[in-house]
Design a protein around this motif. Structure first.
Motif, PDB file in Angstrom:
ATOM      1  N   ARG A   1       5.745  -2.572  -9.969  1.00 47.64           N
ATOM      2  CA  ARG A   1       4.806  -3.447 -10.163  1.00 47.64           C
ATOM      3  C   ARG A   1       3.703  -2.784  -9.760  1.00 47.64           C
ATOM      4  NH1 ARG A   1       7.430  -5.967  -5.946  1.00 47.64           N
ATOM      5  NH2 ARG A   1       8.632  -7.518  -7.395  1.00 47.64           N
ATOM      6  N   THR A   2       4.052  -1.310  -9.120  1.00 40.04           N
ATOM      7  CA  THR A   2       2.698  -0.944  -8.820  1.00 40.04           C
ATOM      8  C   THR A   2       2.032  -0.310  -9.897  1.00 40.04           C
ATOM      9  OG1 THR A   2       3.380  -0.399  -6.734  1.00 40.04           O
ATOM     10  CG2 THR A   2       1.037   0.695  -6.935  1.00 40.04           C
ATOM     11  N   ILE A   3       2.429   0.298 -10.694  1.00 41.86           N
ATOM     12  CA  ILE A   3       1.945   1.306 -11.508  1.00 41.86           C
ATOM     13  C   ILE A   3       1.801  -0.205 -12.994  1.00 41.86           C
ATOM     14  CG2 ILE A   3       2.887   1.554 -13.819  1.00 41.86           C
ATOM     15  CD1 ILE A   3       5.083   3.817 -12.010  1.00 41.86           C
ATOM     16  N   CYS A   4       2.581  -1.264 -12.784  1.00 43.62           N
ATOM     17  CA  CYS A   4       1.808  -1.997 -13.983  1.00 43.62           C
ATOM     18  C   CYS A   4       0.197  -2.785 -13.496  1.00 43.62           C
ATOM     19  CB  CYS A   4       2.377  -3.326 -14.051  1.00 43.62           C
ATOM     20  SG  CYS A   4       4.491  -3.414 -15.065  1.00 43.62           S
ATOM     21  N   GLY A   5       0.233  -2.882 -11.923  1.00 49.51           N
ATOM     22  CA  GLY A   5      -0.823  -3.306 -11.780  1.00 49.51           C
ATOM     23  C   GLY A   5      -2.221  -2.224 -11.600  1.00 49.51           C
ATOM     24  N   LYS A   6      -2.099  -1.405 -11.961  1.00 48.07           N
ATOM     25  CA  LYS A   6      -3.125   0.033 -11.917  1.00 48.07           C
ATOM     26  C   LYS A   6      -3.458   0.168 -13.294  1.00 48.07           C
ATOM     27  CE  LYS A   6      -4.869   4.155 -10.985  1.00 48.07           C
ATOM     28  NZ  LYS A   6      -5.943   4.730 -10.142  1.00 48.07           N
ATOM     29  N   LEU A   7      -2.427  -0.166 -13.970  1.00 51.87           N
ATOM     30  CA  LEU A   7      -2.577  -0.056 -15.857  1.00 51.87           C
ATOM     31  C   LEU A   7      -2.990  -1.674 -16.641  1.00 51.87           C
ATOM     32  CD1 LEU A   7       0.243   1.902 -16.995  1.00 51.87           C
ATOM     33  CD2 LEU A   7      -1.525   2.490 -16.605  1.00 51.87           C
ATOM     34  N   GLY A   8      -3.152  -2.634 -14.885  1.00 47.89           N
ATOM     35  CA  GLY A   8      -3.602  -4.334 -15.993  1.00 47.89           C
ATOM     36  C   GLY A   8      -2.322  -4.685 -16.776  1.00 47.89           C
ATOM     37  N   ILE A   9      -1.241  -4.491 -16.493  1.00 48.89           N
ATOM     38  CA  ILE A   9      -0.408  -5.164 -17.462  1.00 48.89           C
ATOM     39  C   ILE A   9       0.572  -5.916 -17.264  1.00 48.89           C
ATOM     40  CG2 ILE A   9      -0.461  -2.574 -19.056  1.00 48.89           C
ATOM     41  CD1 ILE A   9       2.240  -1.911 -18.568  1.00 48.89           C
ATOM     42  N   GLU A  10       1.406  -6.566 -17.618  1.00 49.05           N
ATOM     43  CA  GLU A  10       1.960  -7.835 -17.131  1.00 49.05           C
ATOM     44  C   GLU A  10       3.475  -7.202 -16.706  1.00 49.05           C
ATOM     45  OE1 GLU A  10       4.102 -12.347 -18.579  1.00 49.05           O
ATOM     46  OE2 GLU A  10       3.535 -10.983 -20.002  1.00 49.05           O
ATOM     47  N   HIS A  11       4.326  -7.542 -15.494  1.00 51.15           N
ATOM     48  CA  HIS A  11       5.366  -7.066 -15.514  1.00 51.15           C
ATOM     49  C   HIS A  11       6.362  -8.114 -15.158  1.00 51.15           C
ATOM     50  CE1 HIS A  11       7.608  -5.345 -11.205  1.00 51.15           C
ATOM     51  NE2 HIS A  11       8.440  -4.470 -12.637  1.00 51.15           N
ATOM     52  N   THR A  12       7.560  -8.013 -15.399  1.00 54.51           N
ATOM     53  CA  THR A  12       8.959  -9.229 -14.967  1.00 54.51           C
ATOM     54  C   THR A  12       9.435  -8.144 -14.617  1.00 54.51           C
ATOM     55  OG1 THR A  12       7.836 -10.345 -16.844  1.00 54.51           O
ATOM     56  CG2 THR A  12       9.958 -10.500 -15.907  1.00 54.51           C
ATOM     57  N   VAL A  13      10.483  -8.265 -13.379  1.00 53.75           N
ATOM     58  CA  VAL A  13      11.735  -8.151 -13.229  1.00 53.75           C
ATOM     59  C   VAL A  13      13.082  -8.638 -12.991  1.00 53.75           C
ATOM     60  CG1 VAL A  13      13.369  -7.517 -10.800  1.00 53.75           C
ATOM     61  CG2 VAL A  13      10.759  -6.736 -11.027  1.00 53.75           C
ATOM     62  N   ILE A  14      14.006  -8.851 -14.321  1.00 53.41           N
ATOM     63  CA  ILE A  14      15.140  -8.514 -14.138  1.00 53.41           C
ATOM     64  C   ILE A  14      16.533  -8.788 -13.855  1.00 53.41           C
ATOM     65  CG2 ILE A  14      16.765  -9.436 -16.900  1.00 53.41           C
ATOM     66  CD1 ILE A  14      14.214  -8.821 -18.329  1.00 53.41           C
ATOM     67  N   GLN A  15      16.800  -9.576 -13.160  1.00 60.95           N
ATOM     68  CA  GLN A  15      18.098  -9.424 -12.320  1.00 60.95           C
ATOM     69  C   GLN A  15      19.543  -9.568 -13.347  1.00 60.95           C
ATOM     70  OE1 GLN A  15      18.247  -8.970  -9.175  1.00 60.95           O
ATOM     71  NE2 GLN A  15      15.363  -9.816  -9.434  1.00 60.95           N
ATOM     72  N   LEU A  16      20.303  -8.021 -12.941  1.00 62.82           N
ATOM     73  CA  LEU A  16      21.385  -8.011 -14.006  1.00 62.82           C
ATOM     74  C   LEU A  16      23.058  -7.756 -12.878  1.00 62.82           C
ATOM     75  CD1 LEU A  16      20.622  -6.152 -16.973  1.00 62.82           C
ATOM     76  CD2 LEU A  16      20.617  -8.733 -16.863  1.00 62.82           C
ATOM     77  N   PRO A  17      23.313  -8.712 -11.724  1.00 65.11           N
ATOM     78  CA  PRO A  17      23.676  -8.320 -11.103  1.00 65.11           C
ATOM     79  C   PRO A  17      25.089  -7.676 -11.705  1.00 65.11           C
ATOM     80  CG  PRO A  17      23.465 -11.116 -11.347  1.00 65.11           C
ATOM     81  CD  PRO A  17      22.188  -9.870 -12.310  1.00 65.11           C
ATOM     82  N   TRP A  18      25.742  -8.403 -12.537  1.00 66.38           N
ATOM     83  CA  TRP A  18      27.142  -8.165 -12.944  1.00 66.38           C
ATOM     84  C   TRP A  18      27.360  -6.904 -13.719  1.00 66.38           C
ATOM     85  CZ3 TRP A  18      26.991  -5.879 -17.972  1.00 66.38           C
ATOM     86  CH2 TRP A  18      25.658  -5.830 -18.393  1.00 66.38           C
ATOM     87  N   LEU A  19      26.205  -6.226 -13.800  1.00 62.88           N
ATOM     88  CA  LEU A  19      25.807  -4.393 -14.559  1.00 62.88           C
ATOM     89  C   LEU A  19      26.333  -3.451 -13.199  1.00 62.88           C
ATOM     90  CD1 LEU A  19      25.923  -2.897 -16.331  1.00 62.88           C
ATOM     91  CD2 LEU A  19      23.543  -2.925 -16.555  1.00 62.88           C
ATOM     92  N   ALA A  20      26.787  -4.244 -11.366  1.00 64.03           N
ATOM     93  CA  ALA A  20      26.568  -3.001 -10.198  1.00 64.03           C
ATOM     94  C   ALA A  20      28.177  -3.949 -10.327  1.00 64.03           C
ATOM     95  CB  ALA A  20      25.870  -3.952  -9.159  1.00 64.03           C
ATOM     96  N   GLN A  21      28.920  -4.996 -11.054  1.00 65.63           N
ATOM     97  CA  GLN A  21      29.906  -5.181 -10.649  1.00 65.63           C
ATOM     98  C   GLN A  21      31.132  -3.697 -11.841  1.00 65.63           C
ATOM     99  OE1 GLN A  21      29.990  -9.670 -11.126  1.00 65.63           O
ATOM    100  NE2 GLN A  21      28.311  -9.400  -9.470  1.00 65.63           N
ATOM    101  N   ILE A  22      31.011  -3.410 -11.730  1.00 65.20           N
ATOM    102  CA  ILE A  22      31.885  -3.004 -13.859  1.00 65.20           C
ATOM    103  C   ILE A  22      31.376  -1.344 -13.520  1.00 65.20           C
ATOM    104  CG2 ILE A  22      32.313  -4.442 -15.097  1.00 65.20           C
ATOM    105  CD1 ILE A  22      30.082  -3.304 -17.144  1.00 65.20           C
ATOM    106  N   GLY A  23      32.065  -0.451 -13.562  1.00 64.62           N
ATOM    107  CA  GLY A  23      32.241   0.594 -13.772  1.00 64.62           C
ATOM    108  C   GLY A  23      32.298   1.736 -12.713  1.00 64.62           C
ATOM    109  N   GLY A  24      31.237   1.638 -11.505  1.00 62.33           N
ATOM    110  CA  GLY A  24      32.036   2.568 -10.516  1.00 62.33           C
ATOM    111  C   GLY A  24      31.169   3.281 -10.105  1.00 62.33           C
ATOM    112  N   SER A  25      30.011   3.253 -10.680  1.00 56.52           N
ATOM    113  CA  SER A  25      28.742   4.214 -11.232  1.00 56.52           C
ATOM    114  C   SER A  25      27.939   4.331  -9.732  1.00 56.52           C
ATOM    115  CB  SER A  25      27.253   3.521 -11.674  1.00 56.52           C
ATOM    116  OG  SER A  25      26.593   4.394 -11.522  1.00 56.52           O
TER     117      SER A  25
END
Length: 229
Positions: A50-74
């Motif tokens: 978010r801070t980098i995007c503010g510095k560069l003056g570009i749009e920023h979106t956060v995308i939630q992918l909670p299911w990805l944490a539930q597989i694989g055991g990383s």
């Protein structure tokens, strides 16, 4: 005035994606995507992005992918301990292959790139910017030039539009990425690289160690704080 071309950036807030995004932001109207997939460093990655995007003056979106944490055991998304490496182990292929398996998130770059394609098609963007690089490709195949070329071939076949993934760091190691970032005035001091997600970089995980070595070899001061050396 001529309308600028559009690009979608996959921005983790880390060193590589920060430099790649900064490079292309000079020529493109960039919309950056940061993914929260339950990784322990999600809060800091989002804050950094978010801070980098503010510095560069570009749009920023956060995308939630909670299911990805539930597989694989990383180790990045579970209670498993994040591996720590010494500086002299960073070029030991056998050791780094083992740590890569421990932090591997199943299909992560395939998922991220596919979602970025959806945004690119919807917004009329012609580029997807990624920070894939030569050093990480040694142990992470989804950072390699082969993966890049294969995914771009997939886009040629599977999209109605002329969209390509742009990986400007694909032939660079971390030291050269730091040098390039410094030259183009990328906000290196705002980037966040630690796997552990603390307010300060842990200084012990592989990602921190590669960052520390890169700045040291580039003879450029790293402005971020480390809790351990």
């Amino acid at each position: 005035m001529k309308k600028r071309k559009k690009a979608i950036s996959i921005l983790s807030g880390g060193l590589d994606s920060a430099v790649a995004t900064s490079l292309l932001a000079k020529d493109y109207d960039v919309h950056a995507l940061t993914f929260d997939y339950g990784q322990r460093s999600a809060e800091m990655e989002i804050k950094s992005s978010r801070t980098i995007c503010g510095k560069l003056g570009i749009e920023h979106t956060v995308i939630q992918l909670p299911w990805l944490a539930q597989i694989g055991g990383s180790a990045l998304t579970s209670e498993e301990e994040v591996p720590e490496l010494s500086m002299d182990q960073l070029d030991d292929k056998e050791v780094c292959d083992e740590t890569a398996r421990k932090v591997w998130v199943p299909g992560r770059n395939v998922v991220f790139s596919s979602i970025a394609l959806s945004f690119a098609e919807a917004e009329g963007a012609e580029k997807i910017i990624v920070g894939w690089d030569l050093e990480e490709a040694a142990t992470f195949p989804d950072n390699s030039k082969e993966f890049l070329n294969a995914f771009n071939h997939l886009l040629d076949i599977g999209s109605l539009y002329d969209i390509q993934i742009e990986a400007p760091l694909i032939d660079l190691n971390k030291k050269d990425i730091v040098k390039l970032g410094y030259e183009v005035k990328a906000p290196l001091e705002l980037s966040y690289s630690c796997y552990n997600g603390g307010n300060e970089h842990c200084g012990l995980c592989e990602s921190c160690m590669r960052r520390k070595r890169a700045f040291m070899e580039a003879n450029i001061k790293d402005q971020v704080e480390y809790s351990e050396y």
